[in-house]
Design an enzyme around this catalytic site. Structure first.
Site, mmCIF file in Angstrom:
data_model
loop_
_atom_site.group_PDB
_atom_site.id
_atom_site.type_symbol
_atom_site.label_atom_id
_atom_site.label_comp_id
_atom_site.label_asym_id
_atom_site.label_seq_id
_atom_site.Cartn_x
_atom_site.Cartn_y
_atom_site.Cartn_z
ATOM 1 N N ARG A 1 21.257 30.186 8.809
ATOM 2 C CA ARG A 1 22.603 29.963 9.375
ATOM 3 C C ARG A 1 23.034 31.148 10.247
ATOM 4 O O ARG A 1 24.190 31.563 10.226
ATOM 5 C CB ARG A 1 23.643 29.760 8.251
ATOM 6 C CG ARG A 1 23.463 28.514 7.428
ATOM 7 C CD ARG A 1 23.695 27.260 8.273
ATOM 8 N NE ARG A 1 23.780 26.073 7.455
ATOM 9 C CZ ARG A 1 22.731 25.408 7.001
ATOM 10 N NH1 ARG A 1 21.508 25.808 7.281
ATOM 11 N NH2 ARG A 1 22.893 24.318 6.263
ATOM 12 N N SER B 1 29.232 22.288 5.183
ATOM 13 C CA SER B 1 29.264 23.397 4.207
ATOM 14 C C SER B 1 30.293 24.423 4.638
ATOM 15 O O SER B 1 30.193 24.975 5.732
ATOM 16 C CB SER B 1 27.917 24.110 4.155
ATOM 17 O OG SER B 1 26.887 23.207 3.870
ATOM 18 N N GLU C 1 31.025 30.127 5.842
ATOM 19 C CA GLU C 1 30.066 29.815 6.903
ATOM 20 C C GLU C 1 30.774 29.370 8.182
ATOM 21 O O GLU C 1 30.322 29.623 9.291
ATOM 22 C CB GLU C 1 29.126 28.702 6.417
ATOM 23 C CG GLU C 1 27.880 28.592 7.254
ATOM 24 C CD GLU C 1 27.488 27.171 7.577
ATOM 25 O OE1 GLU C 1 27.112 26.924 8.727
ATOM 26 O OE2 GLU C 1 27.580 26.306 6.678
HETATM 27 N N1 EPU Z 1 25.493 21.313 -6.584
HETATM 28 C C1 EPU Z 1 26.389 21.186 -7.632
HETATM 29 N N2 EPU Z 1 27.636 20.708 -7.361
HETATM 30 C C2 EPU Z 1 28.018 20.347 -6.117
HETATM 31 C C3 EPU Z 1 27.110 20.485 -5.049
HETATM 32 C C4 EPU Z 1 25.832 20.966 -5.308
HETATM 33 O O1 EPU Z 1 26.085 21.502 -8.774
HETATM 34 O O2 EPU Z 1 29.164 19.917 -5.954
HETATM 35 C C5 EPU Z 1 24.120 21.776 -6.847
HETATM 36 C C6 EPU Z 1 23.138 20.620 -6.759
HETATM 37 O O3 EPU Z 1 22.987 19.956 -7.948
HETATM 38 C C7 EPU Z 1 21.854 21.310 -6.358
HETATM 39 C C8 EPU Z 1 22.348 22.498 -5.552
HETATM 40 O O4 EPU Z 1 23.736 22.680 -5.863
HETATM 41 O O5 EPU Z 1 21.190 21.821 -7.491
HETATM 42 C C9 EPU Z 1 22.139 22.347 -4.053
HETATM 43 O O6 EPU Z 1 22.857 21.267 -3.541
HETATM 44 P P1 EPU Z 1 22.339 20.412 -2.263
HETATM 45 O O7 EPU Z 1 20.915 20.094 -2.395
HETATM 46 O O8 EPU Z 1 23.316 19.320 -2.061
HETATM 47 O O9 EPU Z 1 22.372 21.400 -1.016
HETATM 48 P P2 EPU Z 1 23.281 22.625 -0.684
HETATM 49 O O10 EPU Z 1 22.631 23.892 -1.026
HETATM 50 O O11 EPU Z 1 24.613 22.386 -1.276
HETATM 51 C C10 EPU Z 1 22.417 22.969 1.798
HETATM 52 C C11 EPU Z 1 23.051 23.139 3.173
HETATM 53 C C12 EPU Z 1 23.534 21.804 3.720
HETATM 54 C C13 EPU Z 1 22.327 20.882 3.809
HETATM 55 C C14 EPU Z 1 21.704 20.742 2.393
HETATM 56 C C15 EPU Z 1 20.450 19.926 2.387
HETATM 57 C C16 EPU Z 1 23.976 25.418 3.104
HETATM 58 C C17 EPU Z 1 25.199 26.258 3.024
HETATM 59 N N3 EPU Z 1 24.163 24.083 3.053
HETATM 60 O O12 EPU Z 1 23.450 22.496 0.928
HETATM 61 O O13 EPU Z 1 24.064 22.020 5.013
HETATM 62 O O14 EPU Z 1 22.700 19.614 4.295
HETATM 63 O O15 EPU Z 1 21.347 22.059 1.899
HETATM 64 O O16 EPU Z 1 19.395 20.658 2.919
HETATM 65 O O17 EPU Z 1 22.881 25.954 3.230
HETATM 66 C C18 EPU Z 1 25.977 22.189 6.435
HETATM 67 O O18 EPU Z 1 25.575 23.304 6.754
HETATM 68 O O19 EPU Z 1 27.039 21.698 6.920
HETATM 69 C C19 EPU Z 1 25.257 21.442 5.416
HETATM 70 C C20 EPU Z 1 25.738 20.307 4.922
#
Ligand code: EPU
Length: 336
Positions: free
Chosen positions: A160, A235, A331
């Protein structure tokens, strides 16, 4: 030059924040931009408006970049090189690539915003970052009006992050992005758990680019709010990187804390998990809230002000810090 007065920016930012620009101009060609830069040096740029939180009316000129157009530069045995102007819609471009059987961007389907801003934060999702396909970024230097070209390496891409968030910040207007995509022997990236599951549920064993794009769209739709329906900027926080020592200490109290490897000494933990644990998932304060299905995303249910969203973010940061000793970094670009 058609400079308009007192224009609401509500439809120009995906958070749907209703602030006004004292002066506003929409730029639809490279030539218009060059002309503008001869007289205007101090302005605020808005493109897809998908990664910003506007907290007040803007007194400076707001320049909306709306330069359209895509050209094919070169076709080789296994790849195609394309240049896409900054004002093209990201998702429409991705779907066009899929229709043309150009591979590389399918995992980045349905990300809001325009092509011109994708390199700034090096958009990423489901195991792919846009830097993997970018060959060149072109920009006009505001001070000199000169066209400057940045190679992939010169963009200094990180998680990012890029040079456009650091030393080049505020100095350039990005005008086009060049990509190299595959035309056959596509390198499909289906290892991300949710994609694997989505494909398996549909009994797809040999996925096409379209299958992957459709799977990503289905996953995103199930978890992330559509900015056309509920204002948001994806995000809101970055996933924080913490020391392995802190991680080990936290695991004792929170054995389910997920993590992603970073280095020998550090791990990344999901901000969404932290925000959910402190009880903010789905919370709503007036029209500002935390999304019900993804705690990483702050939302505007209609008439929230940018300041209300920002105050909610600060409350979350404070509580995450007092609970876990972790600083959450925002972010989204907060304009204050
Ligand atoms: N989780 C929770 N509660 C929540 C959300 C997530 O416990 O409300 C846990 C999930 O269970 C999982 C972990 O957090 O174990 C990761 O969640 P997820 O796979 O949904 O991905 P993320 O880390 O929350 C990142 C990017 C997203 C991208 C997704 C998929 C960042 C800051 N965000 O999200 O990017 O779509 O991975 O690759 O790196 C964006 O930048 O706008 C965006 C949506």
């Amino acid at each position: 030059m058609n400079i308009q007065k007192n224009i609401s920016l509500k439809k120009y930012n995906t958070f749907g924040i209703d602030v006004k620009a004292k002066r506003f101009i929409s730029i639809s060609s490279f030539y218009e931009l060059q002309q503008l830069l001869k007289t205007e040096k101090d302005f605020f740029l808005i493109s897809g408006g998908s990664n910003m939180l506007l907290t007040k009316d803007l007194d400076t000129l707001v320049v909306h970049i709306d330069i359209k157009g895509t050209s094919i530069d070169r076709i080789e045995e296994h790849s195609v090189s394309l240049t896409v102007n900054a004002g093209e819609d990201w998702h429409e471009f991705v779907r066009w690539c899929i229709a043309e059987n150009y591979g590389g961007l399918e995992n980045l389907s349905l990300i809001p915003g325009n092509v011109g801003t994708c390199p700034i934060q090096n958009i990423g999702a489901y195991g792919v970052e846009v830097k993997d396909c970018i060959t060149k970024v072109e920009a006009l230097e505001i001070e000199t009006g000169k066209l400057v070209s940045f190679s992939n390496q010169e963009c200094q891409f990180g998680y990012r992050n890029s040079i456009f968030k650091n030393e080049a910040k505020g100095k350039f207007v990005l005008t086009s992005v060049s990509f190299q995509l595959t035309t056959n022997k596509h390198q499909l990236n289906t290892s991300y758990g949710a994609i694997e599951k989505e494909l398996a549920d549909q009994n797809i064993t040999k996925p096409t680019l379209k299958n992957i794009s459709d799977a990503v769209i289905a996953i995103r739709k199930s978890k992330l709010p559509d900015p056309k329906e509920i204002g948001n900027s994806g995000s809101f926080f970055k996933n924080p990187v913490i020391s392995k020592a802190l991680f080990a200490a936290l695991l004792k109290e929170h054995p389910n804390l997920p993590s992603y490897p970073v280095s020998d000494t550090q791990v990344k933990v999901p901000a969404g998990w932290l925000v959910e644990q402190i009880g903010f998932k789905g919370k709503r304060f007036g029209d500002a809230g935390v999304h019900t299905k993804q705690a990483l995303v702050l939302v505007n249910y209609g008439n929230a002000t940018g300041l209300e969203i920002y105050q909610l973010a600060k409350k979350i940061q404070k509580t995450v810090f007092s609970t876990f000793g972790i600083s959450l970094e925002i972010e989204v670009n907060v304009i204050s």
